[in-house]
Design a protein around this motif. Structure first.
Motif, PDB file in Angstrom:
ATOM      1  N   ILE A 177      -5.259 -38.802  -2.278  1.00  0.00           N
ATOM      2  CA  ILE A 177      -5.428 -39.707  -3.176  1.00  0.00           C
ATOM      3  C   ILE A 177      -6.457 -39.560  -4.158  1.00  0.00           C
ATOM      4  CG2 ILE A 177      -5.883 -42.112  -3.810  1.00  0.00           C
ATOM      5  CD1 ILE A 177      -4.732 -42.971  -1.138  1.00  0.00           C
ATOM      6  N   ILE A 178      -7.808 -39.115  -3.573  1.00  0.00           N
ATOM      7  CA  ILE A 178      -9.003 -38.831  -4.353  1.00  0.00           C
ATOM      8  C   ILE A 178      -8.334 -37.672  -5.382  1.00  0.00           C
ATOM      9  CG2 ILE A 178     -11.160 -37.855  -4.607  1.00  0.00           C
ATOM     10  CD1 ILE A 178     -11.593 -39.800  -2.164  1.00  0.00           C
ATOM     11  N   ILE A 179      -7.932 -36.509  -4.799  1.00  0.00           N
ATOM     12  CA  ILE A 179      -7.525 -35.572  -5.465  1.00  0.00           C
ATOM     13  C   ILE A 179      -6.607 -35.836  -6.551  1.00  0.00           C
ATOM     14  CG2 ILE A 179      -6.436 -33.023  -5.518  1.00  0.00           C
ATOM     15  CD1 ILE A 179      -7.604 -32.844  -2.415  1.00  0.00           C
ATOM     16  N   VAL A 180      -5.545 -36.410  -6.169  1.00  0.00           N
ATOM     17  CA  VAL A 180      -4.437 -36.934  -7.270  1.00  0.00           C
ATOM     18  C   VAL A 180      -5.315 -37.690  -8.521  1.00  0.00           C
ATOM     19  CG1 VAL A 180      -2.553 -38.279  -7.856  1.00  0.00           C
ATOM     20  CG2 VAL A 180      -2.709 -36.854  -5.774  1.00  0.00           C
ATOM     21  N   PHE A 181      -5.959 -38.461  -8.009  1.00  0.00           N
ATOM     22  CA  PHE A 181      -6.627 -39.580  -9.021  1.00  0.00           C
ATOM     23  C   PHE A 181      -7.648 -38.610 -10.029  1.00  0.00           C
ATOM     24  CE2 PHE A 181      -6.101 -44.097  -8.855  1.00  0.00           C
ATOM     25  CZ  PHE A 181      -5.138 -44.084  -7.993  1.00  0.00           C
ATOM     26  N   PHE A 215       6.351 -47.309 -20.129  1.00  0.00           N
ATOM     27  CA  PHE A 215       5.343 -46.462 -20.649  1.00  0.00           C
ATOM     28  C   PHE A 215       4.093 -47.176 -21.199  1.00  0.00           C
ATOM     29  CE2 PHE A 215       7.104 -42.245 -21.713  1.00  0.00           C
ATOM     30  CZ  PHE A 215       8.293 -42.337 -21.149  1.00  0.00           C
ATOM     31  N   ILE A 216       3.941 -48.390 -20.504  1.00  0.00           N
ATOM     32  CA  ILE A 216       2.817 -49.319 -21.036  1.00  0.00           C
ATOM     33  C   ILE A 216       1.512 -48.619 -20.833  1.00  0.00           C
ATOM     34  CG2 ILE A 216       2.379 -50.297 -18.852  1.00  0.00           C
ATOM     35  CD1 ILE A 216       2.248 -53.048 -20.320  1.00  0.00           C
ATOM     36  N   VAL A 217       1.392 -47.769 -19.792  1.00  0.00           N
ATOM     37  CA  VAL A 217       0.128 -47.187 -19.638  1.00  0.00           C
ATOM     38  C   VAL A 217      -0.305 -46.362 -20.916  1.00  0.00           C
ATOM     39  CG1 VAL A 217       0.527 -44.881 -18.732  1.00  0.00           C
ATOM     40  CG2 VAL A 217      -1.459 -46.174 -17.940  1.00  0.00           C
ATOM     41  N   ASN A 258       4.121 -42.847 -12.215  1.00  0.00           N
ATOM     42  CA  ASN A 258       4.167 -43.524 -13.453  1.00  0.00           C
ATOM     43  C   ASN A 258       3.080 -42.835 -14.579  1.00  0.00           C
ATOM     44  OD1 ASN A 258       2.902 -45.735 -15.323  1.00  0.00           O
ATOM     45  ND2 ASN A 258       4.918 -46.025 -15.171  1.00  0.00           N
ATOM     46  N   VAL A 259       1.866 -42.746 -13.817  1.00  0.00           N
ATOM     47  CA  VAL A 259       0.597 -42.200 -14.902  1.00  0.00           C
ATOM     48  C   VAL A 259       1.136 -40.781 -15.120  1.00  0.00           C
ATOM     49  CG1 VAL A 259      -1.628 -41.824 -15.350  1.00  0.00           C
ATOM     50  CG2 VAL A 259      -0.733 -43.938 -14.219  1.00  0.00           C
ATOM     51  N   GLY A 260       1.341 -40.065 -13.982  1.00  0.00           N
ATOM     52  CA  GLY A 260       1.921 -38.452 -14.143  1.00  0.00           C
ATOM     53  C   GLY A 260       2.969 -38.417 -15.306  1.00  0.00           C
ATOM     54  N   MET A 261       4.234 -39.067 -15.147  1.00  0.00           N
ATOM     55  CA  MET A 261       5.305 -39.173 -16.060  1.00  0.00           C
ATOM     56  C   MET A 261       4.921 -39.362 -17.529  1.00  0.00           C
ATOM     57  SD  MET A 261       8.296 -41.805 -15.985  1.00  0.00           S
ATOM     58  CE  MET A 261       7.479 -43.307 -16.575  1.00  0.00           C
ATOM     59  N   VAL A 262       4.071 -40.406 -17.681  1.00  0.00           N
ATOM     60  CA  VAL A 262       3.626 -40.907 -18.992  1.00  0.00           C
ATOM     61  C   VAL A 262       2.864 -39.758 -19.752  1.00  0.00           C
ATOM     62  CG1 VAL A 262       2.639 -42.608 -20.470  1.00  0.00           C
ATOM     63  CG2 VAL A 262       4.134 -43.493 -18.573  1.00  0.00           C
ATOM     64  N   LEU A 314       2.891 -35.094 -16.989  1.00  0.00           N
ATOM     65  CA  LEU A 314       2.753 -34.005 -15.822  1.00  0.00           C
ATOM     66  C   LEU A 314       3.833 -34.128 -15.059  1.00  0.00           C
ATOM     67  CD1 LEU A 314      -0.906 -34.779 -14.645  1.00  0.00           C
ATOM     68  CD2 LEU A 314      -0.076 -32.796 -15.848  1.00  0.00           C
ATOM     69  N   LEU A 315       4.481 -35.130 -14.893  1.00  0.00           N
ATOM     70  CA  LEU A 315       5.850 -35.325 -13.812  1.00  0.00           C
ATOM     71  C   LEU A 315       7.017 -35.270 -14.797  1.00  0.00           C
ATOM     72  CD1 LEU A 315       4.229 -37.374 -11.003  1.00  0.00           C
ATOM     73  CD2 LEU A 315       4.619 -35.004 -11.191  1.00  0.00           C
ATOM     74  N   PRO A 316       8.153 -35.054 -14.284  1.00  0.00           N
ATOM     75  CA  PRO A 316       9.403 -35.403 -14.898  1.00  0.00           C
ATOM     76  C   PRO A 316       9.395 -36.942 -15.278  1.00  0.00           C
ATOM     77  CG  PRO A 316       9.735 -34.363 -12.789  1.00  0.00           C
ATOM     78  CD  PRO A 316       8.476 -34.394 -13.148  1.00  0.00           C
ATOM     79  N   VAL A 317      10.612 -37.191 -16.137  1.00  0.00           N
ATOM     80  CA  VAL A 317      10.625 -38.557 -16.246  1.00  0.00           C
ATOM     81  C   VAL A 317      11.705 -39.357 -15.490  1.00  0.00           C
ATOM     82  CG1 VAL A 317      11.494 -40.326 -18.138  1.00  0.00           C
ATOM     83  CG2 VAL A 317      10.129 -38.357 -18.909  1.00  0.00           C
ATOM     84  N   VAL A 318      11.018 -40.251 -14.602  1.00  0.00           N
ATOM     85  CA  VAL A 318      12.002 -41.040 -13.783  1.00  0.00           C
ATOM     86  C   VAL A 318      11.340 -42.499 -13.928  1.00  0.00           C
ATOM     87  CG1 VAL A 318      12.549 -39.610 -11.836  1.00  0.00           C
ATOM     88  CG2 VAL A 318      10.304 -40.301 -11.761  1.00  0.00           C
ATOM     89  N   GLY A 319      12.500 -43.192 -13.874  1.00  0.00           N
ATOM     90  CA  GLY A 319      11.916 -44.667 -14.065  1.00  0.00           C
ATOM     91  C   GLY A 319      10.973 -45.583 -12.952  1.00  0.00           C
TER      92      GLY A 319
END
Lengths: 378, 655
Positions: free
Chosen positions: B27-31, A274-276, A332-336, A339-344
């Motif tokens: 990649i661009i879309i996701v970012f 979760f550093i982000v 990682n960014v999606g999870m934190v 947006l995305l489910p929590v996976v390590g």
């Protein structure tokens, strides 16, 4: 559509007679500088995320040093000399994964580590992050491209075997990373769109079947996994707190070492996954955008290297490794950010920890090795 | 390289380049998507999250579920919940922050009693991993006066709160703890194994017995609420609430009246009584004496009281009904007789002349009968009624180990057949393999003789003996022996119906000739009602017929446990009295096993208690407290090591 090769400035640079220092070292200066900047930025955030622990920062610096040395070493290896060992390495890796399941050690209900007397304990799944794309690239490079159905199926088996073994540990994050890295190779080998579409449709059609076959408690787990906020005391707690951290950071952030969420222990895993959120709380939207831009430049550089490579094996491998790096960032960014489910999955080159740093730098070393030898048909 | 190959090569190249472009766009879309999400959180929703983070006024509080209730078979409450107030601190909300804890504790110490152990335990809880702003308990069971004191001084202490909670309460308490178990505060070790989320508001967990076995069912599911509080932690508004799901209510077969009777009968003695309903396998009573109160464990027993229980020579904490391993003595004779007949080793008409002893070889060692001079000519019927040892020496000598252990095991000895008492032990059914593994010796004929009269290496728990009697009474028909009758009003025939693991249970016993059951039953009835029956005094003057078998285990040697005074030593050499039986004889509704330590033989020490229990259960006769001298004798079972009783070979055995 334009051609990546024409975009590659190196094409012109090969006209120069004398090989420079970078060429001798087989390193790519663009990539190296970007990585060093990300690492330094990461250390700044880590100092805050670890609760101003100088020891943590020093430890991480030592790991970065090791990772850089590993990268330098791997960059010297000519991929064509190692290719014939790939199947052996793959089989060895599978044996190690089976060994982990039968007598591995670990914590919190997951069995991920292997302790062999005389060696430091390690995670065989980390090795597979490189071995799986290597193996699939090796296999498909020896077939006609675009691959025929049978070759696609064999490749999928090569990917799924380690993925399932790792998912059983259980280590969902790593198996996602490895699975996608293998699929990317197949994609870049020229997988026909119709197979791709058929696979997506088949997968979508199969989901309700799997769902109806599951027991009630398994369904509950999936629901919690997809919607952690339905379980606010357990998995949801982390996400709720990390969203508060990110959101309260605003555009400019609360300032370095000023994050209340992270410093009052509301936020979990502030050093690792979760550093982000620490970054977003203390450096705001601008800080995160800066880091994302750095990642984006790394990815573009990786794609340029892939585009300039001549041999099928080199191309598939370098493109897959680049996109795998991207998956780290996305998951990682999606999870934190919820947006995305929590996976390590760690944030590449920023999260605290040595194993993932070394694995990532080794794969970047492979990219550099491919880049340095793209014009030398030995 | 042919042209077509070159062409294919070019096509592959261009396809690869295309796919690289696809990847770049992806990649661009996701970012862009990630940045949009961050903008949404950090710009659009910024104010909302600033509020959430800045004053931390919104708190998530876990709500403990109400623990399920436990009822007896008639619906009397055996385990309920009652309100208790505890004092908690939220370190983050103390006026001076976490650092002022010692000051606050000192000030609190002036208005209510806080002893060192309270503070020590509080500090330990404080240092465990916890969420910020979650309360840490300091004192439990506040009295009304203390609550008033704190409330009056509330303004001086921010972050200090009185929290009401429901805790377990056993209304009948004494005499039930060995059947029900109890709950206690969750300790560090348990904390690691419990589901952290579901127990986030729970402070108690089942430690023993039914409370432990049915923990999952009784506990329920945690709820939560989001509340807005002021700076002192007082709840201003509940924003969102999910009610906890209470635990499920459990009805046991246990009959509260019968259980109290059994406890009453054991008063001042050491021993155990187990009663089973032979039609269902349900435990009607399970008493072990001496006993102790369970309620003191719920709120935290003082060290002094606990030490007193732990170090008592009478081992009150030891559950004799489930864990006491006694030589079953003559109570196994009906089974041995059946084994002899059914395996064809002796004929149904077999009889022998009993001179009062048995010898393996001419001029060898004397294995004596309890009656000097012997019983004369003895057949199977007489051997049970008068408990003739010589008869069993003789048939055990012929049978050897195998048929005997096989039949004893079919009646449940040497295994745990009770489903829902996790503390139950399997005791010892000595097979040849067992003796090789545990005594490193082979099986000798002398071992067989001892086994034939239920002595030697053989041991059984009172629960196992009651189970054996149930199978005898049922003519071989097994039921799962269990405490639970129903959950939430729904009948439970096997614990596997509610997700637990059934214990291994022998198959129903099919004898080669069914009438052999009747022969044994007839003998067991004559034990109680025949002219020479060993239990005739207990069976006399009854309005119904009963069947039973007495037993006397002589304790000749004990593994040393040298904490006993010399003058009491003699007492622990006295016999254990045993009894198994059922009533009414023809259509049994209750089966019992009674064991009384060191108070003489079964016919005088155990059978009379069983008779009283039968009368109470069948006729409703009240049991009067008896005035007996205080029991001071000693137990042969060691709580920790379960040191085994060493009965010297050739123990004498009477009825």
């Amino acid at each position: 559509m334009a051609d990546f090769q024409r975009l590659a400035p190196e094409l012109r640079s090969h006209l120069k007679r004398k090989p420079g220092l970078w060429v001798k070292l087989k390193l790519d200066p663009w990539l190296l500088v970007l990585l060093l900047v990300i690492m330094s930025f990461g250390l700044v955030v880590l100092y805050s995320g670890s609760g101003s622990s100088e020891i943590a920062v020093q430890k991480q610096m030592v790991r970065y040093g090791l990772a850089l040395m590993a990268m330098l070493f791997v960059a010297q290896i000519n991929m064509r000399h190692v290719q014939r060992w790939i199947p052996l390495v793959y089989i060895f890796g599978i044996i190690l994964l089976v060994a982990v399941l039968s007598f591995g050690v670990g914590a919190k209900g997951a069995q991920r580590w292997l302790e062999i007397p005389g060696l430091p304990r390690f995670q065989p799944s980390e090795i597979m992050k490189l071995v799986v794309p290597l193996t699939v690239s090796w296999y498909l490079a020896n077939q006609l491209r675009p691959p025929r159905l049978i070759h696609v199926i064999v490749s999928m088996v090569l990917v799924l075997l380690p993925v399932l073994l790792i998912a059983k540990q259980p280590d969902l994050g790593t198996s996602v990373i490895i699975g996608t890295s293998g699929v990317f190779v197949i994609f870049f080998a020229g997988l026909l769109w119709r197979y791709l579409i058929a696979a997506v449709i088949l997968g979508a059609a199969g989901l309700p079947l799997i769902w109806s076959g599951m027991r009630e408690y398994q369904k509950q787990r999936v629901v919690t996994f997809l919607d952690p906020e339905s379980d606010p005391l357990g998995a949801g707690w982390n996400i709720i707190q990390s969203k508060i951290a990110i959101g309260s950071g605003g555009i400019n952030g609360k300032g370095w070492l000023q994050g209340t969420q992270s410093h009052l222990d509301f936020l979990p895993e502030t050093k690792t996954d979760f550093i982000v959120a620490v970054l977003a709380e203390e450096f705001g939207l601008l800080g995160v955008c800066l880091l994302l831009t750095l990642y984006f430049l790394v990815l573009v550089r990786g794609l340029i290297i892939a585009g300039a490579a001549m041999l099928p094996f080199d191309r598939m491998l370098s493109a897959s490794l680049t996109l795998t790096f991207f998956v780290y960032v996305m998951v990682n960014v999606g999870m934190v950010s919820g947006l995305l489910p929590v996976v390590g999955v760690p944030l590449p080159l920023v999260s605290y920890g040595g194993t993932s740093a070394v694995t990532l730098m080794v794969s970047l070393g492979v990219l550099m090795s491919i880049n340095a030898r793209r014009r030398l048909p030995t | 390289m042919s042209w077509s190959n070159l062409d294919a090569q070019r096509r592959e190249d261009s396809q690869f380049q295309t796919r690289l472009w696809w990847s770049l766009w992806f990649i661009i879309i996701v970012f862009v998507g990630l940045v949009c999400r961050l903008v949404y959180l950090q710009v659009w929703q910024h104010q909302h999250y600033v509020t959430a983070s800045d004053d931390n006024r919104q708190q998530l509080q876990a709500l403990a579920p109400t623990r399920g209730l436990i009822y007896d078979t008639h619906g009397s409450l055996l385990a309920g919940n009652r309100a208790s107030h505890s004092l908690t601190l939220v370190p983050e909300q103390l006026s001076g922050g976490r650092r002022s804890i010692d000051k606050v504790l000192a000030e609190l110490g002036q208005i209510l009693t806080l002893d060192d152990s309270d503070i020590k335990r509080f500090k330990r809880r404080l240092n465990q991993p916890r969420r910020p702003y979650s309360p840490v308990a300091l004192r439990f069971q506040l009295s009304q006066a203390e609550i008033a004191q704190i409330t009056v001084n509330q303004h001086r202490f921010s972050g200090v709160r009185i929290v009401p909670e429901l805790v377990r309460y056993y209304p009948l308490d004494d005499g039930f703890v060995h059947a029900l178990g109890y709950v206690g505060r969750i300790n560090d070790r348990e904390l690691k194994n419990l589901d952290a989320t579901n127990y986030s508001a729970t402070h108690h967990v089942g430690k023993l017995g039914i409370e432990r076995y049915y923990e999952t069912e009784l506990h329920g599911t945690v709820g939560y609420q989001t509340v807005e509080t002021n700076a002192r932690g007082r709840v201003l508004e509940v924003l969102d609430r999910l009610e906890p799901l209470p635990g499920r209510d459990i009805t046991l077969f246990l009959d509260a009246q019968l259980q109290q009777d059994a406890a009453q009968l054991l008063e001042g003695k050491r021993g155990a009584i187990v009663a089973i309903d032979p039609k269902t396998g349900g435990i009607l009573a399970m008493a072990s004496a001496p006993s102790y109160g369970a309620n003191q464990f719920v709120t935290g027993i003082s060290n002094a009281n606990y030490d007193a229980l732990r170090t008592s020579n009478d081992l009150p904490l030891f559950n004799r009904a489930l864990r006491g391993r006694y030589p079953p003595a003559s109570t196994v004779k009906p089974v041995i007789a059946l084994a002899g007949i059914d395996s064809g080793i002796i004929s149904r008409k077999f009889s022998l002349w009993d001179p009062g002893y048995y010898q393996l070889t001419e001029g060898g060692r004397f294995y004596r009968d309890w009656k000097e001079g012997g019983h004369g000519r003895v057949n199977m019927h007489k051997s049970i009624v008068e408990s003739v040892d010589t008869f069993y020496y003789a048939i055990a000598d012929v049978m050897g180990n195998t048929p005997m252990t096989k039949y004893l095991s079919q009646f449940g000895l040497g295994q745990v057949t009770i489903a829902d008492q996790p503390e139950a032990t399997k005791a010892v059914l000595p097979t040849k393999k067992w003796k090789r593994a545990n005594r490193n010796a082979s099986w000798f004929p002398g071992d067989s003789l001892n086994l034939g009269i239920g002595q030697g290496f053989l041991s059984a728990t009172p629960t196992q003996l009651a189970t054996m009697a149930m199978v005898l009474a049922n003519k071989g028909q097994w039921h799962q022996v269990r405490m639970i009758k129903a959950i939430d009003g729904q009948a439970v025939k096997k614990v596997s119906e509610i997700g637990h693991k059934d214990p291994q249970q022998p198959d129903n016993i099919e004898l080669k000739r069914d009438s052999d059951w009747n022969k044994v039953h007839a003998a067991l009835i004559d034990v109680m009602h025949g002219k020479y029956g060993t239990g005739r005094r207990s069976g006399a003057d009854s309005s119904y017929k009963m069947a039973g078998k007495t037993g006397t285990a002589q304790v000749l040697g004990i593994k040393q446990d040298s904490t006993y005074d010399a003058e009491k030593l003699a007492e622990r050499f006295r016999d254990h009295g045993l009894y198994i039986g059922w009533a009414p004889a023809k259509d049994p509704v209750i089966v019992v096993a009674v064991i009384i330590e060191n108070r003489g033989g079964g016919s005088s020490a155990a059978a009379p208690l069983a008779r009283k229990l039968f009368d109470s259960y069948i006729l409703g006769t009240k049991i009067e407290p008896e005035s007996e001298p205080e029991a001071t004798a000693i137990v042969e079972v060691d709580l920790e090591a379960e040191a085994e009783v060493e009965n010297t070979q050739g123990a004498i055995n009477d009825g």
